[in-house]
Scaffold this motif. Structure first.
Motif, PDB file in Angstrom:
ATOM      1  N   HIS A   1       0.837  -1.205   0.000  1.00 38.59           N
ATOM      2  CA  HIS A   1       0.000   0.000   0.000  1.00 38.59           C
ATOM      3  C   HIS A   1       0.871   1.254   0.000  1.00 38.59           C
ATOM      4  N   LEU A   2       1.927   1.249   0.803  1.00 38.16           N
ATOM      5  CA  LEU A   2       2.834   2.391   0.847  1.00 38.16           C
ATOM      6  C   LEU A   2       3.544   2.564  -0.491  1.00 38.16           C
ATOM      7  N   THR A   3       4.008   1.472  -1.084  1.00 35.84           N
ATOM      8  CA  THR A   3       4.699   1.553  -2.371  1.00 35.84           C
ATOM      9  C   THR A   3       3.794   2.142  -3.447  1.00 35.84           C
ATOM     10  N   GLN A   4       2.542   1.706  -3.465  1.00 35.98           N
ATOM     11  CA  GLN A   4       1.601   2.231  -4.452  1.00 35.98           C
ATOM     12  C   GLN A   4       1.373   3.725  -4.249  1.00 35.98           C
ATOM     13  N   PHE A   5       1.344   4.151  -2.994  1.00 35.36           N
ATOM     14  CA  PHE A   5       1.160   5.576  -2.720  1.00 35.36           C
ATOM     15  C   PHE A   5       2.381   6.376  -3.167  1.00 35.36           C
ATOM     16  N   LEU A   6       3.573   5.874  -2.878  1.00 34.91           N
ATOM     17  CA  LEU A   6       4.789   6.590  -3.267  1.00 34.91           C
ATOM     18  C   LEU A   6       4.921   6.697  -4.782  1.00 34.91           C
ATOM     19  N   ARG A   7       4.400   5.727  -5.505  1.00 32.39           N
ATOM     20  CA  ARG A   7       4.456   5.769  -6.963  1.00 32.39           C
ATOM     21  C   ARG A   7       3.680   6.943  -7.536  1.00 32.39           C
ATOM     22  N   LEU A   8       2.736   7.480  -6.750  1.00 29.94           N
ATOM     23  CA  LEU A   8       1.970   8.620  -7.232  1.00 29.94           C
ATOM     24  C   LEU A   8       2.865   9.826  -7.490  1.00 29.94           C
ATOM     25  N   LYS A   9       3.978   9.888  -6.770  1.00 30.00           N
ATOM     26  CA  LYS A   9       4.906  11.003  -6.972  1.00 30.00           C
ATOM     27  C   LYS A   9       5.493  10.963  -8.375  1.00 30.00           C
ATOM     28  N   ALA A  10       5.936   9.782  -8.775  1.00 34.78           N
ATOM     29  CA  ALA A  10       6.486   9.637 -10.115  1.00 34.78           C
ATOM     30  C   ALA A  10       5.408   9.836 -11.175  1.00 34.78           C
ATOM     31  N   ALA A  11       4.206   9.294 -10.915  1.00 32.54           N
ATOM     32  CA  ALA A  11       3.118   9.435 -11.876  1.00 32.54           C
ATOM     33  C   ALA A  11       2.715  10.893 -12.028  1.00 32.54           C
ATOM     34  N   GLY A  12       2.686  11.612 -10.899  1.00 31.44           N
ATOM     35  CA  GLY A  12       2.287  13.018 -10.946  1.00 31.44           C
ATOM     36  C   GLY A  12       3.277  13.875 -11.693  1.00 31.44           C
ATOM     37  N   GLU A  13       4.536  13.484 -11.686  1.00 32.80           N
ATOM     38  CA  GLU A  13       5.574  14.246 -12.377  1.00 32.80           C
ATOM     39  C   GLU A  13       5.833  13.720 -13.785  1.00 32.80           C
ATOM     40  N   MET A  14       5.030  12.725 -14.219  1.00 31.86           N
ATOM     41  CA  MET A  14       5.108  12.166 -15.572  1.00 31.86           C
ATOM     42  C   MET A  14       6.527  11.707 -15.898  1.00 31.86           C
ATOM     43  N   LEU A  15       7.119  10.989 -14.982  1.00 32.90           N
ATOM     44  CA  LEU A  15       8.490  10.537 -15.180  1.00 32.90           C
ATOM     45  C   LEU A  15       8.535   9.244 -15.977  1.00 32.90           C
ATOM     46  N   VAL A  16       9.582   9.076 -16.755  1.00 33.74           N
ATOM     47  CA  VAL A  16       9.796   7.812 -17.453  1.00 33.74           C
ATOM     48  C   VAL A  16      10.283   6.791 -16.433  1.00 33.74           C
ATOM     49  N   ASP A  17      10.343   5.519 -16.842  1.00 33.59           N
ATOM     50  CA  ASP A  17      10.622   4.435 -15.897  1.00 33.59           C
ATOM     51  C   ASP A  17      11.909   4.644 -15.107  1.00 33.59           C
ATOM     52  N   ALA A  18      12.993   4.985 -15.800  1.00 32.12           N
ATOM     53  CA  ALA A  18      14.278   5.133 -15.116  1.00 32.12           C
ATOM     54  C   ALA A  18      14.229   6.268 -14.094  1.00 32.12           C
ATOM     55  N   ASP A  19      13.624   7.390 -14.490  1.00 32.77           N
ATOM     56  CA  ASP A  19      13.513   8.524 -13.571  1.00 32.77           C
ATOM     57  C   ASP A  19      12.562   8.206 -12.421  1.00 32.77           C
ATOM     58  N   ALA A  20      11.521   7.433 -12.717  1.00 36.64           N
ATOM     59  CA  ALA A  20      10.564   7.066 -11.674  1.00 36.64           C
ATOM     60  C   ALA A  20      11.237   6.205 -10.606  1.00 36.64           C
ATOM     61  N   GLN A  21      12.079   5.285 -11.029  1.00 32.00           N
ATOM     62  CA  GLN A  21      12.796   4.448 -10.072  1.00 32.00           C
ATOM     63  C   GLN A  21      13.740   5.280  -9.213  1.00 32.00           C
ATOM     64  N   ALA A  22      14.391   6.243  -9.838  1.00 30.03           N
ATOM     65  CA  ALA A  22      15.292   7.124  -9.088  1.00 30.03           C
ATOM     66  C   ALA A  22      14.507   7.977  -8.101  1.00 30.03           C
ATOM     67  N   ALA A  23      13.336   8.458  -8.518  1.00 25.95           N
ATOM     68  CA  ALA A  23      12.506   9.278  -7.634  1.00 25.95           C
ATOM     69  C   ALA A  23      12.019   8.471  -6.439  1.00 25.95           C
ATOM     70  N   MET A  24      11.638   7.219  -6.685  1.00 26.46           N
ATOM     71  CA  MET A  24      11.190   6.338  -5.599  1.00 26.46           C
ATOM     72  C   MET A  24      12.324   6.080  -4.618  1.00 26.46           C
ATOM     73  N   ALA A  25      13.505   5.851  -5.151  1.00 27.85           N
ATOM     74  CA  ALA A  25      14.658   5.596  -4.286  1.00 27.85           C
ATOM     75  C   ALA A  25      14.971   6.827  -3.436  1.00 27.85           C
ATOM     76  N   ALA A  26      14.849   8.011  -4.039  1.00 23.22           N
ATOM     77  CA  ALA A  26      15.120   9.243  -3.304  1.00 23.22           C
ATOM     78  C   ALA A  26      14.090   9.471  -2.204  1.00 23.22           C
ATOM     79  N   VAL A  27      12.837   9.177  -2.498  1.00 24.92           N
ATOM     80  CA  VAL A  27      11.776   9.337  -1.492  1.00 24.92           C
ATOM     81  C   VAL A  27      12.011   8.413  -0.316  1.00 24.92           C
ATOM     82  N   ARG A  28      12.339   7.160  -0.606  1.00 26.70           N
ATOM     83  CA  ARG A  28      12.580   6.205   0.475  1.00 26.70           C
ATOM     84  C   ARG A  28      13.826   6.582   1.276  1.00 26.70           C
TER      85      ARG A  28
END
Length: 273
Positions: A141-168
């Motif tokens: 549930h937490l992971t799905q919520f954090l993914r909203l950050k990448a989705a909201g910023e329209m990031l591509v996969d590589a950038d989305a993974q980096a954004a998730m890592a930075a958030v965590r």
């Protein structure tokens, strides 16, 4: 039906409560535990309709906004999982003082995780559980919520993974993060991530779990089916079912699922009243 709105005293300020009373002697009472973040807002209409239906069947229903949510005191950026569990305890004590009839915990989505953790920490292991679209894994549930950050910023996969890592990394460092307009504290994130829909070994209340299916086939998910089997093996009296409808907790427009309310009302009538 009579309604009463008030602020329940609690640490950090009042918690907004809306209580709906039936005509006559109540057959029981229900405490509603709402979902997390935007899912709470999307679910408000369904929660209101469900509460009205339950009250018409003789139940007292308490809907409380947790700390930092809705009309309650505080900011979400100061909330913690432990504080929310305390909120449930305060509301439960108030409800039991007002209504000695049988009491039920009613949840939507992430509220199921809070209910399970609360039951594990309290001495009352008998309250029945009515759960709408229950979340089984807090970590997921937490992971799905954090993914909203990448989705909201329209990031591509590589950038989305980096954004998730930075958030965590920020959360692990003790820093709050903002996701989809909601500030998430490390105390709230860690509590959610550690939670799961596990019931105490000594729990002997009745459980009703209901999912909503939007596709052609109306059937429960494999994850909920597995949980149902585990509960039955452990001796818990559990029912599970699926109804057709829209995923009201996440649709862009406010949706309602009358079949879910009807099925839940029938479960309360058959199993508890």
């Amino acid at each position: 039906m009579r309604r009463q709105a008030f602020y329940l005293d609690a640490p950090g300020g009042g918690r907004f409560c809306l209580v709906s009373w039936p005509a006559g002697v109540p057959v029981g009472c229900i405490l509603y535990i709402h979902p997390f973040a935007e899912e709470m807002n999307k679910s408000r209409r369904m929660a209101a309709l469900g509460a009205r239906a339950f009250v018409e069947r003789g139940w007292v229903v308490v809907q409380m906004d947790l700390y930092g949510c809705g009309d309650s005191a505080g900011d979400l950026g100061l909330a913690s999982w432990a504080a929310w569990l305390d909120d449930i305890s305060h509301a439960w004590a108030w409800l039991r003082g007002q209504c000695p009839a049988p009491a039920v915990l009613w949840t939507t989505r992430g509220g199921s995780l809070l209910a399970a953790d609360w039951l594990a920490a309290c001495n009352d292991l008998s309250p029945p559980l009515l759960m709408w679209q229950p979340v089984i894994s807090g970590k997921q549930h937490l992971t799905q919520f954090l993914r909203l950050k990448a989705a909201g910023e329209m990031l591509v996969d590589a950038d989305a993974q980096a954004a998730m890592a930075a958030v965590r990394a920020d959360l692990l460092a003790g820093l709050p993060v903002e996701v989809a307009g909601y500030e998430l504290t490390p105390a709230l994130a860690s509590g959610m991530e550690a939670s799961s829909l596990r019931l105490p070994e000594r729990y002997r209340g009745r459980v009703g779990m209901f999912e909503v299916c939007g596709g052609e086939r109306v059937e429960i998910s494999p994850a909920l089916g597995n949980l149902h089997q585990k509960l039955k093996v452990s001796g818990v009296d559990a029912d599970v079912d699926a109804v057709r409808g829209a995923a009201f907790w996440q649709t862009q427009e406010i949706e309602t699922v009358p079949a879910l309310i009807e099925r839940s009302t029938a479960w309360l009538d058959q199993r508890l009243s």
